[in-house]
Design a protein around this motif. Structure first.
Motif, PDB file in Angstrom:
ATOM      1  N   LYS A 278       0.690  -1.072   0.088  1.00  0.00           N
ATOM      2  CA  LYS A 278      -0.130   0.047   0.054  1.00  0.00           C
ATOM      3  C   LYS A 278       0.891   1.151   0.098  1.00  0.00           C
ATOM      4  O   LYS A 278       1.372   1.469   1.102  1.00  0.00           O
ATOM      5  N   PRO A 279       1.003   1.821  -1.164  1.00  0.00           N
ATOM      6  CA  PRO A 279       1.875   3.224  -1.370  1.00  0.00           C
ATOM      7  C   PRO A 279       1.220   4.427  -0.830  1.00  0.00           C
ATOM      8  O   PRO A 279       0.030   4.575  -0.913  1.00  0.00           O
ATOM      9  N   VAL A 280       2.150   5.265   0.171  1.00  0.00           N
ATOM     10  CA  VAL A 280       1.607   6.470   0.610  1.00  0.00           C
ATOM     11  C   VAL A 280       2.707   7.394  -0.022  1.00  0.00           C
ATOM     12  O   VAL A 280       4.088   7.411   0.235  1.00  0.00           O
ATOM     13  N   LEU A 281       2.228   8.612  -0.533  1.00  0.00           N
ATOM     14  CA  LEU A 281       3.150   9.485  -0.914  1.00  0.00           C
ATOM     15  C   LEU A 281       3.413  10.390  -0.115  1.00  0.00           C
ATOM     16  O   LEU A 281       2.633  11.109   1.125  1.00  0.00           O
ATOM     17  N   LEU A 282       4.660  11.016   0.364  1.00  0.00           N
ATOM     18  CA  LEU A 282       5.269  11.650   1.410  1.00  0.00           C
ATOM     19  C   LEU A 282       6.081  12.751   0.684  1.00  0.00           C
ATOM     20  O   LEU A 282       6.769  12.554  -0.345  1.00  0.00           O
TER      21      LEU A 282
END
Length: 477
Positions: A195-199
């Motif tokens: 599950k990718p999360v943009l930071l």
């Protein structure tokens, strides 16, 4: 009466501040009775204070206003390249000074052989194997202090945790992959059940918008929405962070978040990779991607080799803890490393993946190890035997190369004699000492040039340089 304190000037960016944290630990252990003051930009140190080793921070604004005037310091260590830091170091009362120092009305000098070595790396760091965090302390502390300092490996994520942070920013566009890469990586990660999360920071919003546009995915997007302290806290919920060389990368590593460093652009992982052991570093195997300071190619070859699918495969293995499979993974056009500690307690990179089918060691690895041993022997009094052994290992793998290299060593001696004879040349003439040599010698040639400029190409500098070259020549027999 309390003993005179130690003063550190670290007026660089967030990543440089975090890379100073190990030295703050070493100072507290080597000088347990001395207070450690750190002058830094308040915008950087204030949010990092809950994570920092115990020191007394002083804002640059207060230091410039005279907050430290009248105090005496045992040591002042200037880790900043800013002119005002050099002037501050020269204006305060101290027994010893290291790093750039400008005496009132005087010339700029770099004090300390390791600090001078660091200054000489600009444009010539191809074979450097010393990390910035270690270079901070090598002039000041015995190696045994570093050797006895233990850094925890990154924590293991829970089996159910599949959340992966994608840090999309960098201090310069050339130091990060493209939005197209991140869009492809988000797809590849989702296909593998992650599950990718943009930071990222507020300045990275355009990059995040481009990723959304190109991926057409409903990604969780926290770019520009977290403070540094919130980012550190949020990192506790992640299984892994994929990130270029950035300040938040060092924040992640310091807090124990497993990190996969996408080392692209004009960065050198031996200089600035995640410092703590157990993190992963991926970089292009292109020959030009070895410590460059600016890309000289028509296009950035180091970016072309980094494809989303193998990166997603690496992330999957890292999250699931399958280290044995990492050791066997083939990555054409790429090199995979794990951060580690050398026997001296310094930073190192351990190459992962299958050996070259020929079984031959890479010349760059052998050259880097030779220079690492050489400078530890020359500057820190480490034994001579490992230097000879490193040269012999290079010769065993590449016999014709070492014959050629030994034949060009006299060029350095002639260059030193020329600089002494002609006096202080212009900047271009001084750099000719390195330009005349095969790349193998550039690390030493650049150091000799920088030390010559630092000493106004004096007879004492020439004598010391020629003696060093004579000792080196004797080692290569």
């Amino acid at each position: 009466m309390a003993p005179d304190p130690v003063l550190v000037l670290q007026m660089q960016r967030m990543g440089d501040m975090i890379l100073s944290f190990p030295m703050f630990l070493w100072l507290s252990r080597h000088y347990p009775d001395r207070e450690v003051f750190v002058v830094a930009e308040e915008d950087f140190f204030r949010p990092l204070m809950p994570l920092s080793p115990r020191v007394t921070y002083v804002s640059w604004r207060d230091a410039a206003a005279g907050a430290l005037s009248g105090r005496r310091f045992r040591i002042i260590l200037n880790l900043s390249i800013r002119e005002e830091a050099a002037s501050l170091s020269g204006s305060l009362d101290a027994d010893y000074r290291l790093g750039p120092v400008r005496a009132p009305g005087g010339a700029l000098r770099v004090l300390g052989r390791w600090q001078l070595y660091r200054s000489s790396l600009v444009g010539h760091g191809r074979h450097n194997r010393f990390h910035w965090a270690d270079l901070n302390g090598l002039d000041l502390l015995p190696l045994k202090v570093m050797r006895l300092t233990y850094f925890d490996p990154p924590r293991r994520p829970e089996a159910a945790n599949k959340t992966v942070g994608l840090f999309v920013g960098a201090s310069e566009p050339g130091k990060r992959p493209s939005p197209q890469f991140y869009a492809g990586l988000a797809h590849a990660l989702l296909e593998r059940g992650l599950k990718p999360v943009l930071l990222g920071g507020p300045a990275d919003r355009p990059v995040a918008e481009a990723i959304h546009s190109q991926s057409q995915l409903p990604l969780v997007d926290l770019v520009g929405r977290l403070s540094l302290s919130e980012l550190a806290e949020y990192g506790k919920t992640l299984a892994l962070m994929l990130t270029p060389d950035t300040g938040p990368m060092h924040l992640a590593a310091w807090t124990g978040l497993p990190t996969l460093n996408l080392s692209v652009g004009h960065v050198n992982p031996w200089d600035t990779a995640p410092y703590q052991p157990g993190h992963l570093v991926l970089r292009s195997s292109a020959s030009c991607a070895r410590g460059c300071w600016a890309c000289r190619q028509p296009s950035m070859l180091c970016l072309k080799g980094v494809d989303p699918k193998p990166v997603a495969a690496l992330a999957t293995l890292a999250v699931s803890g399958q280290r044995a499979r990492l050791e066997r993974m083939k990555l054409p056009g790429l090199e995979l490393f794990e951060t580690m500690r050398t026997e001296e307690g310094l930073f190192g990179l351990r190459r992962l993946g299958p050996r070259d089918s020929s079984g031959a060691a890479k010349a760059a690895d052998l050259a880097g190890e030779f220079w690492r041993r050489f400078f530890l022997w020359s500057f820190s009094g480490e034994p001579e035997t490992p230097v000879r052994e490193a040269w012999q290992a290079l010769g065993a793998a590449w016999p014709r190369l070492v014959v050629s290299l030994k034949g060009t060593l006299p060029v350095l001696s002639r260059g030193v004699a020329r600089l002494l004879r002609e006096g202080a040349p212009d900047r271009g003439a001084a750099s000719a000492l390195s330009r005349e040599l095969p790349p193998f010698w550039n690390l030493l040639g650049s150091y000799l040039e920088m030390s010559g400029q630092n000493a106004d190409f004096s007879p004492a500098w020439a004598r010391e340089s020629l003696e060093l070259l004579e000792r080196l020549n004797a080692l290569l027999e």
